[in-house]
Write a protein that holds these residues in place. Structure first.
Motif, PDB file in Angstrom:
ATOM      1  N   HIS A  31       0.853  -1.316  -0.080  1.00 51.43           N
ATOM      2  CA  HIS A  31      -0.129  -0.294   0.003  1.00 51.43           C
ATOM      3  C   HIS A  31       0.621   1.493   0.069  1.00 51.43           C
ATOM      4  O   HIS A  31       0.477   2.300   0.328  1.00 51.43           O
ATOM      5  N   LEU A  32       2.598   1.362  -0.017  1.00 52.86           N
ATOM      6  CA  LEU A  32       3.008   2.334  -0.200  1.00 52.86           C
ATOM      7  C   LEU A  32       2.588   3.334  -1.721  1.00 52.86           C
ATOM      8  O   LEU A  32       2.753   2.366  -2.621  1.00 52.86           O
ATOM      9  N   THR A  33       2.457   4.560  -1.177  1.00 60.72           N
ATOM     10  CA  THR A  33       2.330   5.660  -2.490  1.00 60.72           C
ATOM     11  C   THR A  33       3.817   5.379  -3.212  1.00 60.72           C
ATOM     12  O   THR A  33       4.859   4.869  -2.407  1.00 60.72           O
ATOM     13  N   PRO A  34       3.674   5.939  -4.529  1.00 61.30           N
ATOM     14  CA  PRO A  34       5.443   6.527  -5.564  1.00 61.30           C
ATOM     15  C   PRO A  34       5.992   7.445  -4.332  1.00 61.30           C
ATOM     16  O   PRO A  34       7.706   5.986  -4.349  1.00 61.30           O
ATOM     17  N   ASP A  35       5.980   7.638  -3.914  1.00 59.09           N
ATOM     18  CA  ASP A  35       6.849   8.361  -2.948  1.00 59.09           C
ATOM     19  C   ASP A  35       7.596   7.618  -1.569  1.00 59.09           C
ATOM     20  O   ASP A  35       8.553   7.490  -1.434  1.00 59.09           O
ATOM     21  N   GLN A  36       6.554   7.023  -1.072  1.00 59.36           N
ATOM     22  CA  GLN A  36       6.654   6.858   0.145  1.00 59.36           C
ATOM     23  C   GLN A  36       7.886   5.046  -0.572  1.00 59.36           C
ATOM     24  O   GLN A  36       8.610   4.770  -0.076  1.00 59.36           O
ATOM     25  N   GLN A  37       7.491   4.673  -1.868  1.00 60.87           N
ATOM     26  CA  GLN A  37       8.689   3.498  -2.119  1.00 60.87           C
ATOM     27  C   GLN A  37       9.650   4.243  -2.657  1.00 60.87           C
ATOM     28  O   GLN A  37      11.042   3.385  -2.348  1.00 60.87           O
ATOM     29  N   ALA A  38       9.734   5.297  -2.953  1.00 58.98           N
ATOM     30  CA  ALA A  38      11.130   6.135  -3.015  1.00 58.98           C
ATOM     31  C   ALA A  38      11.767   6.299  -1.700  1.00 58.98           C
ATOM     32  O   ALA A  38      12.598   5.738  -2.448  1.00 58.98           O
ATOM     33  N   PHE A  40      11.752   4.251   0.599  1.00 59.53           N
ATOM     34  CA  PHE A  40      11.921   3.129   1.479  1.00 59.53           C
ATOM     35  C   PHE A  40      12.869   2.743   0.731  1.00 59.53           C
ATOM     36  O   PHE A  40      14.020   2.344   1.637  1.00 59.53           O
ATOM     37  N   ALA A  41      13.163   3.393  -0.525  1.00 56.00           N
ATOM     38  CA  ALA A  41      14.763   2.539  -1.233  1.00 56.00           C
ATOM     39  C   ALA A  41      15.848   3.226  -0.474  1.00 56.00           C
ATOM     40  O   ALA A  41      16.556   2.684  -0.673  1.00 56.00           O
ATOM     41  N   VAL A  42      15.176   4.874  -0.666  1.00 64.74           N
ATOM     42  CA  VAL A  42      16.316   5.331  -0.096  1.00 64.74           C
ATOM     43  C   VAL A  42      17.178   5.325   0.876  1.00 64.74           C
ATOM     44  O   VAL A  42      18.118   5.019   1.295  1.00 64.74           O
ATOM     45  N   PHE A  43      15.953   4.753   1.884  1.00 61.64           N
ATOM     46  CA  PHE A  43      16.392   4.209   3.570  1.00 61.64           C
ATOM     47  C   PHE A  43      17.266   3.002   2.917  1.00 61.64           C
ATOM     48  O   PHE A  43      18.105   3.081   3.948  1.00 61.64           O
ATOM     49  N   LYS A  44      17.145   2.407   2.920  1.00 65.87           N
ATOM     50  CA  LYS A  44      17.235   0.659   2.125  1.00 65.87           C
ATOM     51  C   LYS A  44      19.480   0.538   2.386  1.00 65.87           C
ATOM     52  O   LYS A  44      19.751   0.489   2.447  1.00 65.87           O
ATOM     53  N   LEU A  68       9.758  -0.917   7.960  1.00 63.59           N
ATOM     54  CA  LEU A  68       9.631   0.018   7.024  1.00 63.59           C
ATOM     55  C   LEU A  68       8.629   0.696   8.657  1.00 63.59           C
ATOM     56  O   LEU A  68       7.838   1.638   8.276  1.00 63.59           O
ATOM     57  N   ARG A  69       8.453  -0.043   9.713  1.00 63.15           N
ATOM     58  CA  ARG A  69       8.095   0.766  10.195  1.00 63.15           C
ATOM     59  C   ARG A  69       8.870   1.893  11.781  1.00 63.15           C
ATOM     60  O   ARG A  69       8.640   2.823  11.958  1.00 63.15           O
ATOM     61  N   ARG A  75       7.922   9.531   9.837  1.00 61.22           N
ATOM     62  CA  ARG A  75       7.246  10.280   8.237  1.00 61.22           C
ATOM     63  C   ARG A  75       7.617   9.978   6.794  1.00 61.22           C
ATOM     64  O   ARG A  75       7.750  10.908   6.184  1.00 61.22           O
ATOM     65  N   PHE A  76       8.469   8.531   6.999  1.00 66.75           N
ATOM     66  CA  PHE A  76       9.423   8.678   5.652  1.00 66.75           C
ATOM     67  C   PHE A  76      10.065   9.388   5.436  1.00 66.75           C
ATOM     68  O   PHE A  76      10.438   9.352   4.154  1.00 66.75           O
ATOM     69  N   ASP A  77      10.639  10.212   6.499  1.00 67.29           N
ATOM     70  CA  ASP A  77      11.830  10.803   6.052  1.00 67.29           C
ATOM     71  C   ASP A  77      13.167   9.820   5.820  1.00 67.29           C
ATOM     72  O   ASP A  77      13.566   9.762   7.514  1.00 67.29           O
ATOM     73  N   PRO A  78      14.213   9.608   5.403  1.00 66.95           N
ATOM     74  CA  PRO A  78      14.994   8.402   5.405  1.00 66.95           C
ATOM     75  C   PRO A  78      16.081   8.835   6.142  1.00 66.95           C
ATOM     76  O   PRO A  78      16.473   7.478   7.347  1.00 66.95           O
TER      77      PRO A  78
END
Length: 344
Positions: A31-38, A40-44, A68-69, A75-78
């Motif tokens: 259920h990730l939005t495109p911005d959230q997917q991006a 997540f990729a940066v974070f990893k 992801l937790r 708030r999806f700030d990598p």
């Protein structure tokens, strides 16, 4: 229309009270939005470059739902998520969490469950495990027993129980059929029962509660789903004023104060057959009981396992001790209030 399926009687007479309808999919896998997917990729990528995470051979607690937790908590700030993740990894090494959990004595582990939120063995309508914490059960002799545990060992017990929640209960519930599948289950629903709790008794427990809360917020973020406070006494608004600062804004929004008649609201979140009778359901279960596994869980587990376990690849397993676990076990056996029993 409610996202929950209700009985025909309830549909004939729509419920007009408080409904508890948490959003358990936003920001989660599938259920990730495109911005959230991006993000997540940066974070990893940044935690891999910092050598905190190996995509090729990830640590058992570095699966995507766990990573992801941390990202949801920030708030999806990598970059902010990376800071909390790095701090949590340093904490795990400092406290030798993997060895601690893998070598924790079974009997002591089972005894420690009495002092903390307990899984009922059931799940809410979204598949999240339902935990209950009856504060009054910690009074009298049990409180004295808790106070007699050395602070360091008490802290280790909390760690072991959080490891069980994240590595066993949440993964088991992800494996079981649930409404939001294939989205993983990564948080729990908790009923906090304040019946027969006096203000002095709650004050005596404040350090115990604060310790567990601080540990979870820092190192097991976003594991708290809905929190339903039931049977709250008249002084609860004062107490809530004390403890609110312990929680972030997102957690505070998850808290529902339901008073003396929680059943109608709780039944919008938990099917009556899975809700304990003291809270308006049909399940014959009280806080002191072992988990009453539902049919799906019994089909997988047979019975509730004792002691530290993990759920991996559809099976219950003992956690694998790291190479230095022998010294950790020796330390554990030397602790007061510990046991020398081996794992079963």
């Amino acid at each position: 229309m409610s996202i929950f399926s209700l009985t025909s009687d309830a549909q004939a007479q729509p419920f007009k009270g408080e409904r508890i309808e948490p959003d358990v999919t936003s920001g989660h896998l599938t259920h990730l939005t495109p911005d959230q997917q991006a993000a997540f990729a940066v974070f990893k990528d940044i935690i891999a470059k910092a050598q905190l995470y190996s995509p090729e051979k990830p640590h058992p607690v570095h699966d995507d739902p766990s990573l992801l937790r941390f990202l949801r908590a920030r708030r999806f700030d990598p970059q902010k998520a990376m800071k909390q993740f790095a701090d949590a990894e340093a904490w795990r090494k400092k406290h030798n969490v993997d060895a601690l959990y893998a070598t924790f004595p079974v009997d002591e582990f089972e005894s420690a469950r009495r002092f903390y939120p307990r899984w009922t063995g059931r799940r809410d309508r979204n598949g999240l495990p339902v935990y209950v914490y009856r504060i009054a059960s910690l009074s009298g002799p049990l409180q004295k027993e808790l106070n007699a545990v050395p602070p360091e060992r008490r802290y280790q017990r909390i760690v072991a129980l959080y490891e069980t929640m994240t590595r066993f209960a949440l993964r088991l519930c992800t494996h079981l059929p649930h409404r939001t599948a294939p989205t993983p289950v990564s948080s729990v629903t908790t009923i906090i029962d304040l019946e027969h709790v006096s203000l002095p008794a709650l004050w005596q427990l404040r350090a115990h509660l604060q310790e567990a809360s601080a540990l979870a917020t820092a190192n097991y973020p976003e594991t708290l789903g809905t929190i339903a406070v039931v049977n709250s006494p008249a002084f609860f608004p004062t107490v809530w004023g004390w403890i609110k600062p312990l929680f972030d804004e997102g957690t505070r929004r998850k808290v529902h104060v339901l008073g003396k008649d929680p059943g109608p609201a709780l039944r919008t979140l938990v099917d009556p057959k899975d809700l304990p009778k003291p809270y308006g359901g049909e399940l014959d279960w009280k806080f002191e009981d072992e988990p009453a596994l539902d049919e799906d869980a019994r089909a997988v587990l047979g019975e509730m396992p004792r002691g530290p376990v993990v759920f991996e690849d559809g099976e219950v397993r003992r956690p694998t001790p790291p190479p230095d676990a022998a010294s950790a076990r020796a330390d554990a056996d030397a602790k007061p209030n510990g046991t020398t029993n081996g794992t079963h």
